[in-house]
Design a protein around this motif. Structure first.
Motif, PDB file in Angstrom:
ATOM      1  N   ASP A   1       0.833  -1.205   0.000  1.00  0.00           N
ATOM      2  CA  ASP A   1       0.000   0.000   0.000  1.00  0.00           C
ATOM      3  C   ASP A   1       0.867   1.255   0.000  1.00  0.00           C
ATOM      4  N   ASP A   2       1.948   1.229   0.768  1.00  0.00           N
ATOM      5  CA  ASP A   2       2.853   2.372   0.798  1.00  0.00           C
ATOM      6  C   ASP A   2       3.527   2.574  -0.568  1.00  0.00           C
ATOM      7  N   LEU A   3       3.933   1.480  -1.203  1.00  0.00           N
ATOM      8  CA  LEU A   3       4.532   1.584  -2.535  1.00  0.00           C
ATOM      9  C   LEU A   3       3.536   2.169  -3.529  1.00  0.00           C
ATOM     10  N   LYS A   4       2.297   1.712  -3.475  1.00  0.00           N
ATOM     11  CA  LYS A   4       1.272   2.244  -4.379  1.00  0.00           C
ATOM     12  C   LYS A   4       1.066   3.747  -4.160  1.00  0.00           C
ATOM     13  N   LYS A   5       1.090   4.186  -2.906  1.00  0.00           N
ATOM     14  CA  LYS A   5       0.968   5.621  -2.614  1.00  0.00           C
ATOM     15  C   LYS A   5       2.133   6.391  -3.216  1.00  0.00           C
ATOM     16  N   GLN A   6       3.343   5.838  -3.061  1.00  0.00           N
ATOM     17  CA  GLN A   6       4.520   6.507  -3.621  1.00  0.00           C
ATOM     18  C   GLN A   6       4.440   6.587  -5.145  1.00  0.00           C
ATOM     19  N   ILE A   7       3.979   5.508  -5.781  1.00  0.00           N
ATOM     20  CA  ILE A   7       3.829   5.511  -7.237  1.00  0.00           C
ATOM     21  C   ILE A   7       2.794   6.552  -7.656  1.00  0.00           C
ATOM     22  N   ALA A   8       1.661   6.601  -6.942  1.00  0.00           N
ATOM     23  CA  ALA A   8       0.610   7.569  -7.272  1.00  0.00           C
ATOM     24  C   ALA A   8       1.107   9.002  -7.085  1.00  0.00           C
ATOM     25  N   GLN A   9       1.850   9.259  -6.012  1.00  0.00           N
ATOM     26  CA  GLN A   9       2.401  10.601  -5.791  1.00  0.00           C
ATOM     27  C   GLN A   9       3.361  10.978  -6.914  1.00  0.00           C
ATOM     28  N   LEU A  10       4.192  10.040  -7.309  1.00  0.00           N
ATOM     29  CA  LEU A  10       5.149  10.291  -8.382  1.00  0.00           C
ATOM     30  C   LEU A  10       4.421  10.526  -9.699  1.00  0.00           C
TER      31      LEU A  10
ATOM     32  N   GLU B   1       4.906  16.640 -12.286  1.00  0.00           N
ATOM     33  CA  GLU B   1       5.155  17.081 -13.658  1.00  0.00           C
ATOM     34  C   GLU B   1       6.572  16.687 -14.057  1.00  0.00           C
ATOM     35  N   PHE B   2       6.700  16.104 -15.219  1.00  0.00           N
ATOM     36  CA  PHE B   2       8.010  15.733 -15.746  1.00  0.00           C
ATOM     37  C   PHE B   2       8.214  16.419 -17.086  1.00  0.00           C
ATOM     38  N   LYS B   3       9.476  16.654 -17.440  1.00  0.00           N
ATOM     39  CA  LYS B   3       9.731  17.349 -18.704  1.00  0.00           C
ATOM     40  C   LYS B   3       9.436  16.460 -19.902  1.00  0.00           C
ATOM     41  N   ASP B   4       9.561  15.129 -19.731  1.00  0.00           N
ATOM     42  CA  ASP B   4       9.256  14.210 -20.831  1.00  0.00           C
ATOM     43  C   ASP B   4       9.074  12.790 -20.298  1.00  0.00           C
ATOM     44  N   THR B   5       8.731  11.878 -21.191  1.00  0.00           N
ATOM     45  CA  THR B   5       8.490  10.479 -20.824  1.00  0.00           C
ATOM     46  C   THR B   5       9.737   9.830 -20.236  1.00  0.00           C
ATOM     47  N   THR B   6      10.890  10.141 -20.799  1.00  0.00           N
ATOM     48  CA  THR B   6      12.134   9.542 -20.327  1.00  0.00           C
ATOM     49  C   THR B   6      12.381   9.893 -18.863  1.00  0.00           C
TER      50      THR B   6
ATOM     51  N   TYR C   1      12.344   7.237 -15.764  1.00  0.00           N
ATOM     52  CA  TYR C   1      13.537   7.098 -14.939  1.00  0.00           C
ATOM     53  C   TYR C   1      13.163   7.177 -13.457  1.00  0.00           C
ATOM     54  N   PHE C   2      12.329   8.152 -13.092  1.00  0.00           N
ATOM     55  CA  PHE C   2      11.928   8.300 -11.691  1.00  0.00           C
ATOM     56  C   PHE C   2      11.126   7.095 -11.201  1.00  0.00           C
TER      57      PHE C   2
ATOM     58  N   PHE D   1      -5.557   4.437 -13.107  1.00  0.00           N
ATOM     59  CA  PHE D   1      -4.798   5.663 -12.867  1.00  0.00           C
ATOM     60  C   PHE D   1      -3.482   5.639 -13.636  1.00  0.00           C
ATOM     61  N   ILE D   2      -2.748   4.518 -13.543  1.00  0.00           N
ATOM     62  CA  ILE D   2      -1.451   4.400 -14.222  1.00  0.00           C
ATOM     63  C   ILE D   2      -1.643   4.418 -15.742  1.00  0.00           C
ATOM     64  N   LEU D   3      -2.666   3.706 -16.236  1.00  0.00           N
ATOM     65  CA  LEU D   3      -2.930   3.732 -17.688  1.00  0.00           C
ATOM     66  C   LEU D   3      -3.217   5.160 -18.163  1.00  0.00           C
ATOM     67  N   GLY D   4      -3.952   5.923 -17.372  1.00  0.00           N
ATOM     68  CA  GLY D   4      -4.226   7.316 -17.719  1.00  0.00           C
ATOM     69  C   GLY D   4      -2.954   8.136 -17.792  1.00  0.00           C
ATOM     70  N   LYS D   5      -2.045   7.895 -16.866  1.00  0.00           N
ATOM     71  CA  LYS D   5      -0.768   8.621 -16.859  1.00  0.00           C
ATOM     72  C   LYS D   5       0.093   8.223 -18.049  1.00  0.00           C
TER      73      LYS D   5
END
Length: 193
Positions: A61-70, A74-79, A83-84, A128-132
């Motif tokens: 659950d904590d990992l999922k929260k971290q992934i959702a927060q990340l 905003e990132f400059k690009d897909t790469t 990477y993050f 959520f991840i598919l949307g991102k």
């Protein structure tokens, strides 16, 4: 917080700490780490397996929260975004090698499937991840979008399996920074083509 809640938290925290490096946790390990007796474990959790599964679930659950927060950053690009994400998974695999070994080795097939399903098949989380992914790499074709999701999923799972298989500081351990960098770079090349 009530004394009962404090004890429950103390026991769960102890098991979570033990799961960072150990997948074969004994009741004695738990009692020694939490400074409690066996009766407290049985009273609050019923048995050791229930307790360990709860701790693993909390870790996931904590990992999922971290992934959702990340994913909300905003990132400059897909790469950069990938990477993050890969770095986050690498850190998780490195920090929780015991939990990973437990998930891959100690669980019954139904427990292992349930734990992995919690991480990767939760409909809300997956949507959520598919949307991102779609935001970063627009694809009208659902098959292409799902393929990218599966590539990312595979890329996330590999560091966990790698940590399980090569737990020592070998050439292919995720503790090897050069291997980590090369792995992430290769994933980025595949995904951004």
């Amino acid at each position: 917080m009530k004394k009962s809640e404090e004890t429950t938290k103390k026991i769960l925290d102890a098991v979570t700490e033990l799961l960072k490096t150990n997948d074969n946790i004994t009741i004695k390990d738990i009692c020694d780490k939490a400074y409690i007796n066996i009766a407290a474990v049985n009273y609050h959790f019923g048995d050791k397996d229930t307790l360990i599964n709860m701790a693993v679930q909390n870790i996931i659950d904590d990992l999922k929260k971290q992934i959702a927060q990340l994913a909300n950053k905003e990132f400059k690009d897909t790469t950069e975004a990938l990477y993050f994400f890969m770095d986050l998974i690498y850190k998780f695999a490195s920090e929780y090698s015991g939990a990973i070994r437990y998930m891959l080795n100690s669980c019954t097939p139904s427990q292992g499937s349930n734990i992995l399903a919690q991480l990767f098949s939760d409909k809300k989380f997956t949507g959520f991840i598919l949307g991102k992914i779609k935001e970063q790499s627009p694809a009208d074709d659902e098959a292409k979008l799902m393929s990218k999701y599966m590539m990312i999923l595979s890329a996330f799972i590999f560091p966990m399996v790698c940590q399980y298989a090569f737990a020592d500081d070998g050439d292919f351990s995720i503790k090897n920074e050069e291997f980590k960098k090369e792995y992430i770079n290769q994933i980025l090349k595949i995904f951004t083509d």
